[in-house]
Scaffold this active site. Structure first.
Site, PDB file in Angstrom:
ATOM      1  N   HIS A 188    -101.000 -14.410   4.030  1.00 38.08           N
ATOM      2  CA  HIS A 188    -100.227 -13.218   4.405  1.00 38.08           C
ATOM      3  C   HIS A 188     -98.750 -13.378   4.075  1.00 38.08           C
ATOM      4  O   HIS A 188     -98.216 -14.493   4.041  1.00 38.08           O
ATOM      5  CB  HIS A 188    -100.476 -12.800   5.867  1.00 38.08           C
ATOM      6  CG  HIS A 188     -99.841 -13.638   6.927  1.00 38.08           C
ATOM      7  ND1 HIS A 188    -100.566 -14.364   7.843  1.00 38.08           N
ATOM      8  CD2 HIS A 188     -98.541 -13.836   7.263  1.00 38.08           C
ATOM      9  CE1 HIS A 188     -99.744 -14.968   8.679  1.00 38.08           C
ATOM     10  NE2 HIS A 188     -98.501 -14.663   8.353  1.00 38.08           N
TER      11      HIS A 188
ATOM     12  N   ASP B 140     -90.567  -8.215   9.573  1.00 39.74           N
ATOM     13  CA  ASP B 140     -91.563  -7.831  10.568  1.00 39.74           C
ATOM     14  C   ASP B 140     -91.100  -8.134  11.996  1.00 39.74           C
ATOM     15  O   ASP B 140     -90.062  -8.780  12.212  1.00 39.74           O
ATOM     16  CB  ASP B 140     -92.895  -8.548  10.285  1.00 39.74           C
ATOM     17  CG  ASP B 140     -92.720 -10.039   9.990  1.00 39.74           C
ATOM     18  OD1 ASP B 140     -91.621 -10.567  10.221  1.00 39.74           O
ATOM     19  OD2 ASP B 140     -93.684 -10.670   9.545  1.00 39.74           O
TER      20      ASP B 140
ATOM     21  N   GLU C 121    -101.605  -8.703   6.345  1.00 38.05           N
ATOM     22  CA  GLU C 121    -102.765  -9.574   6.503  1.00 38.05           C
ATOM     23  C   GLU C 121    -103.814  -9.304   5.411  1.00 38.05           C
ATOM     24  O   GLU C 121    -103.821  -8.225   4.805  1.00 38.05           O
ATOM     25  CB  GLU C 121    -103.405  -9.305   7.874  1.00 38.05           C
ATOM     26  CG  GLU C 121    -102.551  -9.747   9.065  1.00 38.05           C
ATOM     27  CD  GLU C 121    -102.704 -11.234   9.377  1.00 38.05           C
ATOM     28  OE1 GLU C 121    -102.804 -12.049   8.444  1.00 38.05           O
ATOM     29  OE2 GLU C 121    -102.694 -11.579  10.573  1.00 38.05           O
TER      30      GLU C 121
ATOM     31  N   ASN D  49    -103.381 -17.891   5.668  1.00 42.41           N
ATOM     32  CA  ASN D  49    -104.413 -17.064   5.044  1.00 42.41           C
ATOM     33  C   ASN D  49    -103.856 -16.203   3.904  1.00 42.41           C
ATOM     34  O   ASN D  49    -104.486 -15.255   3.468  1.00 42.41           O
ATOM     35  CB  ASN D  49    -105.078 -16.169   6.105  1.00 42.41           C
ATOM     36  CG  ASN D  49    -104.082 -15.218   6.761  1.00 42.41           C
ATOM     37  OD1 ASN D  49    -102.906 -15.170   6.383  1.00 42.41           O
ATOM     38  ND2 ASN D  49    -104.540 -14.445   7.728  1.00 42.41           N
TER      39      ASN D  49
HETATM   40  C1  GLP Z   1     -95.511 -15.428  10.538  1.00 40.91           C
HETATM   41  C2  GLP Z   1     -94.526 -14.506   9.834  1.00 40.91           C
HETATM   42  C3  GLP Z   1     -94.489 -14.755   8.341  1.00 40.91           C
HETATM   43  C4  GLP Z   1     -94.398 -16.238   8.061  1.00 40.91           C
HETATM   44  C5  GLP Z   1     -95.607 -16.930   8.636  1.00 40.91           C
HETATM   45  C6  GLP Z   1     -95.655 -18.420   8.332  1.00 40.91           C
HETATM   46  O1  GLP Z   1     -96.797 -14.949  10.543  1.00 40.91           O
HETATM   47  N1  GLP Z   1     -94.817 -13.139  10.057  1.00 40.91           N
HETATM   48  O2  GLP Z   1     -93.395 -14.053   7.769  1.00 40.91           O
HETATM   49  O3  GLP Z   1     -94.321 -16.464   6.679  1.00 40.91           O
HETATM   50  O4  GLP Z   1     -95.561 -16.742  10.043  1.00 40.91           O
HETATM   51  O5  GLP Z   1     -94.957 -19.117   9.313  1.00 40.91           O
HETATM   52  P1  GLP Z   1     -94.577 -20.644   9.233  1.00 40.91           P
HETATM   53  O6  GLP Z   1     -93.453 -20.723   8.268  1.00 40.91           O
HETATM   54  O7  GLP Z   1     -94.177 -21.011  10.625  1.00 40.91           O
HETATM   55  O8  GLP Z   1     -95.780 -21.361   8.765  1.00 40.91           O
END
Ligand code: GLP
Length: 241
Positions: free
Chosen positions: A138, A67, A143, A136
Site C-alpha cells: 500500500h 492520509d 490498500e 502489502n
Molecule cells: C502506514 C502509512 C503509510 C506508510 C506505512 C508504512 O500505513 N499510511 O503511508 O508508508 O504505514 O509504515 P512504516 O514506515 O512504519 O513501515
C-alpha cells in the site's frame, strides 16, 4: 525507475533527505507530498538538522500529507497530524497554515474527501511526493484492491495493515479500522516521486514493484509508470531484487 541501494536505514535516510533538500533549495515554494510511518522519521530528522544549521528554509513550502486515521484528532499522539507536528513541522519554519493533513474527525467524511481533493487541485501538481511502503504494497492508505482509486477516499484498512500498525498502539482494539487517504492520481501526477523502504518486512513488496506487473493488488506497482520515480532501499528491503 531509479533504484538506489543503501547499506542500512541511516544511509537510506541520508540519501532521501538529500533529495528533499535539493528540491527545497531549487524551489523554495515547492509543494511537498509528505508521508508518515516509521520509515521517514530519520529523513525528517536530517531535514531538521539542515534547517538548524541554516541550510534550509521552509517558509514558503506547502505540504500535503497522504492520509489520516478516521476518528483521531490532532491531539491524539497516534494521529498523523500529531506525528507530522512532532517529527517535522514543530522543528522547522514551515507555516502551519501551509501544512495540510486530512481531518480524521470531520463529521462528513465524504465532504472532507472532496475538500482535500480541492486543496490538492489548488496547489498541485505536487513537486515531490515522499512515500513509505506498506508490507502489502500500500501507498498512503491505498490498500490492495481490484481497482485503483484515483481520488481521496475513505478506506477500510486491511487486516495486514491493522496488524502492521498495531505496534504503535496499546492494543489491537485501539487501531482505527478506517482512514482517509489521498488517491492514486495526485501521487502519479507528482513531478517527482521518492519512496523509502527499509527492512526485511518490505522485501516482498519491493520485489513486486520492481519485478511484478502493474496491478491494484499491489498499489505501489503503479509507480513503475512514473518517469521520475526514485526508490531508495536498504540492503534488507532490497534482498529480493
Ligand atoms: C502506514 C502509512 C503509510 C506508510 C506505512 C508504512 O500505513 N499510511 O503511508 O508508508 O504505514 O509504515 P512504516 O514506515 O512504519 O513501515
Amino acid at each position: 525507475m531509479k533504484i538506489i541501494k543503501c547499506k542500512d536505514y541511516e544511509e537510506m535516510s541520508k540519501r532521501a533527505a538529500s533529495y528533499i533538500r535539493a528540491i527545497v533549495t531549487l524551489k523554495p515554494n515547492a509543494v511537498l507530498g509528505l508521508a508518515t510511518g516509521s520509515t521517514p522519521i530519520s529523513t525528517y530528522k536530517q531535514l531538521i538538522e539542515c534547517y538548524n544549521v541554516g541550510k534550509l528554509d521552509f517558509s514558503e513550502i506547502i505540504s500535503i500529507n497522504l492520509d489520516e486515521y478516521v476518528g483521531l484528532d490532532d491531539k491524539n499522539d497516534q494521529s498523523y497530524r500529531y506525528f507530522m507536528n512532532e517529527n517535522l513541522f514543530n522543528h522547522i519554519n514551515i507555516k502551519k497554515e501551509n501544512t495540510y493533513v486530512p481531518n480524521g474527525i470531520a463529521k462528513d467524511l465524504e465532504a472532507e474527501c472532496k475538500r482535500y481533493d480541492d486543496i490538492i487541485e489548488k496547489f498541485g501538481p505536487i513537486d515531490l511526493q515522499l512515500l513509505g511502503l506498506g508490507q502489502n504494497g500500500h501507498i498512503g492508505f491505498n490498500e490492495p484492491d481490484n481497482h485503483f482509486s484515483f481520488e481521496t477516499h475513505v478506506v477500510s484498512l486491511t487486516e495486514n495493515t491493522i496488524m502492521a500498525n498495531k505496534r504503535f498502539f496499546n492494543s489491537i482494539d485501539e487501531v482505527p479500522k478506517k482512514a482517509i487517504t489521498m488517491g492514486i492520481y495526485p501521487i502519479i501526477n507528482a513531478k517527482n516521486v521518492l519512496m523509502v523502504a527499509s527492512g526485511k518486512v518490505k522485501a516482498d513488496a519491493v520485489e513486486k514493484i520492481v519485478k511484478g506487473n502493474i496491478t491494484p493488488e499491489c498499489p505501489a506497482s503503479i509507480l513503475k509508470y512514473h518517469k521520475n520515480f526514485v526508490l531508495i532501499v536498504d540492503e534488507e528491503a532490497a534482498s529480493k531484487i
